[in-house]
Design a protein around this motif. Structure first.
Motif, mmCIF file in Angstrom:
data_model
loop_
_atom_site.group_PDB
_atom_site.id
_atom_site.type_symbol
_atom_site.label_atom_id
_atom_site.label_comp_id
_atom_site.label_asym_id
_atom_site.label_seq_id
_atom_site.Cartn_x
_atom_site.Cartn_y
_atom_site.Cartn_z
ATOM 1 N N ILE B 165 0.848 -1.196 0.000
ATOM 2 C CA ILE B 165 0.000 0.000 0.000
ATOM 3 C C ILE B 165 0.886 1.251 0.000
ATOM 4 O O ILE B 165 0.602 2.228 -0.688
ATOM 5 C CB ILE B 165 -0.967 -0.038 1.211
ATOM 6 C CG1 ILE B 165 -1.889 -1.258 1.081
ATOM 7 C CG2 ILE B 165 -1.792 1.253 1.282
ATOM 8 C CD1 ILE B 165 -2.855 -1.456 2.210
ATOM 9 N N VAL B 166 2.009 1.180 0.721
ATOM 10 C CA VAL B 166 2.965 2.295 0.712
ATOM 11 C C VAL B 166 3.522 2.485 -0.703
ATOM 12 O O VAL B 166 3.588 3.607 -1.222
ATOM 13 C CB VAL B 166 4.118 2.044 1.720
ATOM 14 C CG1 VAL B 166 5.182 3.128 1.605
ATOM 15 C CG2 VAL B 166 3.589 1.979 3.140
ATOM 16 N N VAL B 168 2.163 1.652 -3.541
ATOM 17 C CA VAL B 168 1.120 2.212 -4.406
ATOM 18 C C VAL B 168 1.010 3.720 -4.193
ATOM 19 O O VAL B 168 0.886 4.488 -5.150
ATOM 20 C CB VAL B 168 -0.228 1.498 -4.140
ATOM 21 C CG1 VAL B 168 -1.389 2.281 -4.724
ATOM 22 C CG2 VAL B 168 -0.205 0.090 -4.721
ATOM 23 N N THR B 169 1.118 4.151 -2.928
ATOM 24 C CA THR B 169 1.052 5.588 -2.637
ATOM 25 C C THR B 169 2.208 6.315 -3.327
ATOM 26 O O THR B 169 2.011 7.377 -3.922
ATOM 27 C CB THR B 169 1.116 5.830 -1.116
ATOM 28 O OG1 THR B 169 0.237 4.913 -0.472
ATOM 29 C CG2 THR B 169 0.695 7.242 -0.762
ATOM 30 N N HIS B 170 3.397 5.732 -3.260
ATOM 31 C CA HIS B 170 4.545 6.337 -3.945
ATOM 32 C C HIS B 170 4.296 6.462 -5.448
ATOM 33 O O HIS B 170 4.573 7.500 -6.053
ATOM 34 C CB HIS B 170 5.810 5.498 -3.704
ATOM 35 C CG HIS B 170 6.350 5.649 -2.317
ATOM 36 N ND1 HIS B 170 7.183 4.729 -1.739
ATOM 37 C CD2 HIS B 170 6.144 6.596 -1.382
ATOM 38 C CE1 HIS B 170 7.479 5.111 -0.504
ATOM 39 N NE2 HIS B 170 6.849 6.242 -0.268
ATOM 40 N N LEU B 172 1.451 6.619 -6.962
ATOM 41 C CA LEU B 172 0.420 7.629 -7.217
ATOM 42 C C LEU B 172 1.025 9.028 -7.150
ATOM 43 O O LEU B 172 0.696 9.894 -7.963
ATOM 44 C CB LEU B 172 -0.728 7.482 -6.219
ATOM 45 C CG LEU B 172 -1.671 6.310 -6.479
ATOM 46 C CD1 LEU B 172 -2.564 6.057 -5.289
ATOM 47 C CD2 LEU B 172 -2.528 6.573 -7.716
ATOM 48 N N CYS B 173 1.935 9.237 -6.199
ATOM 49 C CA CYS B 173 2.619 10.530 -6.089
ATOM 50 C C CYS B 173 3.343 10.847 -7.395
ATOM 51 O O CYS B 173 3.294 11.964 -7.902
ATOM 52 C CB CYS B 173 3.651 10.510 -4.959
ATOM 53 S SG CYS B 173 2.922 10.499 -3.335
ATOM 54 N N VAL B 176 0.923 11.708 -10.220
ATOM 55 C CA VAL B 176 0.382 13.064 -10.062
ATOM 56 C C VAL B 176 1.439 14.096 -10.453
ATOM 57 O O VAL B 176 1.150 15.085 -11.114
ATOM 58 C CB VAL B 176 -0.126 13.284 -8.614
ATOM 59 C CG1 VAL B 176 -0.447 14.755 -8.367
ATOM 60 C CG2 VAL B 176 -1.357 12.435 -8.356
ATOM 61 N N VAL B 183 -5.198 14.342 -8.268
ATOM 62 C CA VAL B 183 -5.481 13.776 -6.943
ATOM 63 C C VAL B 183 -6.946 13.356 -6.854
ATOM 64 O O VAL B 183 -7.284 12.323 -6.277
ATOM 65 C CB VAL B 183 -5.151 14.796 -5.829
ATOM 66 C CG1 VAL B 183 -5.502 14.223 -4.466
ATOM 67 C CG2 VAL B 183 -3.679 15.151 -5.858
ATOM 68 N N SER B 184 -7.821 14.141 -7.483
ATOM 69 C CA SER B 184 -9.257 13.832 -7.398
ATOM 70 C C SER B 184 -9.626 12.550 -8.157
ATOM 71 O O SER B 184 -10.701 11.992 -7.964
ATOM 72 C CB SER B 184 -10.071 15.008 -7.929
ATOM 73 O OG SER B 184 -9.646 15.311 -9.242
ATOM 74 N N ILE B 186 -8.046 9.781 -7.811
ATOM 75 C CA ILE B 186 -7.689 8.611 -6.995
ATOM 76 C C ILE B 186 -8.927 8.085 -6.298
ATOM 77 O O ILE B 186 -9.624 8.823 -5.599
ATOM 78 C CB ILE B 186 -6.609 8.982 -5.949
ATOM 79 C CG1 ILE B 186 -5.337 9.479 -6.642
ATOM 80 C CG2 ILE B 186 -6.297 7.781 -5.053
ATOM 81 C CD1 ILE B 186 -4.303 10.007 -5.680
ATOM 82 N N ASN B 187 -9.251 6.839 -6.546
ATOM 83 C CA ASN B 187 -10.375 6.214 -5.844
ATOM 84 C C ASN B 187 -10.059 4.744 -5.576
ATOM 85 O O ASN B 187 -8.979 4.259 -5.918
ATOM 86 C CB ASN B 187 -11.667 6.375 -6.649
ATOM 87 C CG ASN B 187 -11.549 5.765 -8.036
ATOM 88 O OD1 ASN B 187 -10.861 4.760 -8.223
ATOM 89 N ND2 ASN B 187 -12.183 6.384 -9.013
ATOM 90 N N ILE B 191 -6.792 2.261 -6.849
ATOM 91 C CA ILE B 191 -5.876 1.630 -5.886
ATOM 92 C C ILE B 191 -5.978 0.113 -5.979
ATOM 93 O O ILE B 191 -4.972 -0.594 -5.969
ATOM 94 C CB ILE B 191 -6.181 2.122 -4.454
ATOM 95 C CG1 ILE B 191 -5.926 3.630 -4.366
ATOM 96 C CG2 ILE B 191 -5.331 1.379 -3.421
ATOM 97 C CD1 ILE B 191 -6.367 4.260 -3.075
ATOM 98 N N ASP B 192 -7.199 -0.371 -6.118
ATOM 99 C CA ASP B 192 -7.425 -1.817 -6.187
ATOM 100 C C ASP B 192 -6.659 -2.439 -7.354
ATOM 101 O O ASP B 192 -6.015 -3.477 -7.198
ATOM 102 C CB ASP B 192 -8.930 -2.070 -6.336
ATOM 103 C CG ASP B 192 -9.285 -3.506 -6.030
ATOM 104 O OD1 ASP B 192 -8.654 -4.084 -5.121
ATOM 105 O OD2 ASP B 192 -10.167 -4.063 -6.701
#
Lengths: 299, 259
Positions: B165-166, B168-170, B172-173, B176, B183-184, B186-187, B191-192
């Protein structure tokens, strides 16, 4: 029916409770209160009656937790998935919640005497405005209490919670408040709705279902899970004591698991980071402001 | 004074329960040794029985994960599990232990399985060799076992859970930053999908918890939303009856998806 009840135990139950208490109790217990509708069906009463009975049981259970000396309880009251139910049932549930939160505010003195802090965790933006107002009012009123904590998961799912944490982190990076490499497991935990709570030690799910249904998936990695066959409105002090005893018998394994997990995150966790602290402070004050706004809303 | 008395009673009950548990587990393991000794069924017969039994079930899991809790790993027993899963028509089987022992010993595990179950190694696809969304069932025809399908096997540990999950966050950063995503946008679905790519498996339908503690042990937190958890006493000397019993329990679960 009131939130804080007088003792309902007979002497033999009371002695057993004391015996279990002497063995050391969990610091945080989570409940998935499942089986209200099946209870209603079984007893041939309306669904809403089942939900009402379920709430009464919650009040009773909270009293047992206080008697046992368990300082923190989290309950799964309403999942985001539950919005898929019939409009009639959703409305009934919202009415029940309104009623109970009004009641809670009426009993504010008792609540303050006991030092109970109430927190609603979930995506409050999905709720009707007036209910959100009542919830915010209760949260703001009790936020400094620290003898006991009651977290009510309402309009909650774990995936929604994690998604919202990720979104605020990515937004923070976009605004250059934090760096991508600052994002770690620990920081994500701090962005969840449950950031003020320790992870649960024991999770109890009633009604014989054997899944977590999107509840606290992140927070339960070293939690002892207890599945009970009983329907939630029929949950008794005996079930509660059995669950706590079950936890006591598994405590060593849980502690080992917790230590292992902590040792893993220590390696990846950077030392104190001022920027991250600022970001988190900002995020939490934003949430506080959202609550203040909801409380003062006029409609 | 009273408190000491309560504590004494508690300790007594605690020890009594431990003793009863000990006797129980001794009887079970003795019984298992005895029945293993006089085992009359050959593996082929077991597999046929499993296939027969599965036909009468309303549903079977497509992805099973075996979670090894607080016990030592027995690769031989896990090898049996793989073969039973092939017979049950399971498409994905994952093994999880939080300390990462299985991932470390994967090569050893593979060699044991290919040695003991030579005949079936053609039905086992190991590791990352398959695409995330390729839930294909290929019918095998070797050995006249034409009722068997291929199973994909993968190992997981604690680091595949929250760490993914960390990650995936990286990612996504980065997206973006490179203006690929807002950012909007992201849902949960976004993520799934990304989590699915990292883990390489669909969400597990059934998790079999081996050991005395019922816990997720940090297993893939994003992916266990509706996973059914069935606990077995131990995976050591697990019999095919035990395995069937787990499948029967899963068969009884009814999912309402919040409704």
């Amino acid at each position: 029916m009131s939130w804080l009840r007088e003792n309902t135990l007979n002497w033999i139950q009371y002695v057993c409770l004391k015996v279990v208490k002497s063995g050391g109790v969990p610091n945080h217990v989570a409940f998935i209160m499942d089986g209200n509708r099946r209870f209603a069906k079984k007893n041939n009463v309306a669904k809403v009656e089942g939900h009402t009975k379920g709430f009464d049981k919650l009040a009773e259970t909270l009293q047992w937790c206080l008697d046992l000396g368990i300082p923190e309880v989290t309950v799964y009251a309403f999942s985001i998935e539950n919005f898929k139910r019939s409009t009639e049932e959703v409305n009934e549930l919202m009415d029940l919640a309104r009623d109970k939160f009004k009641r809670l505010l009426d009993e504010r003195e008792k609540l303050m005497d006991h030092g109970v802090s109430v927190r609603v965790i979930g995506n409050l933006a999905l709720l009707p405005e007036d209910l959100r107002q009542l919830m915010s009012e209760a949260m703001i009123l009790t936020k400094d209490n620290n003898k006991a904590f009651l977290n009510i998961a309402f309009a909650y799912t774990s995936r929604d919670e994690i998604t919202s944490a990720i979104k605020s982190l990515v937004a923070g990076v976009e605004k250059k408040i934090i760096l991508p490499e600052d994002i770690s497991k620990h920081v994500i935990s701090q962005c969840l709705y449950t950031n003020k709570s320790p992870n649960p030690d024991l999770l109890i799910r009633t009604s014989g279902e054997i899944r977590l249904s999107d509840f606290l998936l992140w927070q339960t990695s070293s939690t002892c899970v207890y599945f009970s066959k009983v329907l939630w409105p029929e949950f008794s002090v005996w079930h509660m004591l059995t669950a706590v005893f079950h936890y006591q018998r598994n405590r060593q394994n849980i502690v080992r698991l917790k230590n292992f997990e902590e040792s893993c995150s220590l390696e990846s966790c950077s030392l104190e980071n001022h920027q991250v602290d600022l970001f988190l402070e900002d995020l939490h004050s934003q949430r506080q402001m959202f609550m203040e706004k909801a409380r003062q809303a006029k409609y | 004074m009273l408190r000491v008395l309560y504590r004494i009673i508690w300790t007594f009950i605690y020890l009594l329960c431990s003793f009863v548990d000990f006797v129980k587990s001794m009887t079970v393991s003795l019984h298992k040794k005895y029945t293993n000794y006089y085992k009359t069924l050959r593996l082929e017969d077991e597999l046929k029985l499993i296939t027969q039994a599965v036909k009468h079930m309303d549903k079977t899991p497509s992805h099973i994960v075996f979670v090894i809790g607080n016990e030592n790993i027995s690769f031989r027993d896990l090898g049996n599990v793989i073969v039973w899963c092939i017979a049950a028509g399971v498409s994905f089987i994952s093994f999880y232990d939080f300390e990462g022992e299985l991932k470390k010993e994967e090569a050893h595990f593979r060699s044991i399985v290919s040695e003991v179950h030579k005949k079936y190694s053609g039905y086992i696809v190991w590791g990352n060799k398959y695409p995330a969304n390729g839930v294909q069932n290929i019918n095998g025809t070797k050995n006249g076992m034409d009722f068997l399908r291929k199973v994909k096997v993968k190992m997981f540990s604690l680091t595949d859970g929250k760490e993914n999950i960390v990650k995936v966050t990286h990612e996504l950063c980065k997206s973006v930053k490179e203006n690929i995503l807002n950012v909007s946008d992201i849902n949960q679905d976004v993520i799934d999908r990304m989590i699915g790519v990292h883990s390489g498996v669909p969400d597990p339908d059934l998790a079999v918890l081996c050991g005395s503690l019922c816990c997720t042990y940090g297993l893939l937190p994003w992916q266990i939303r509706v996973t059914e958890f069935v606990q077995v006493h131990s995976h050591h000397n697990m019999s095919f009856e035990d395995f069937l019993c787990v499948l029967y329990k899963y068969n009884k679960c009814e999912q309402r998806f919040g409704k």
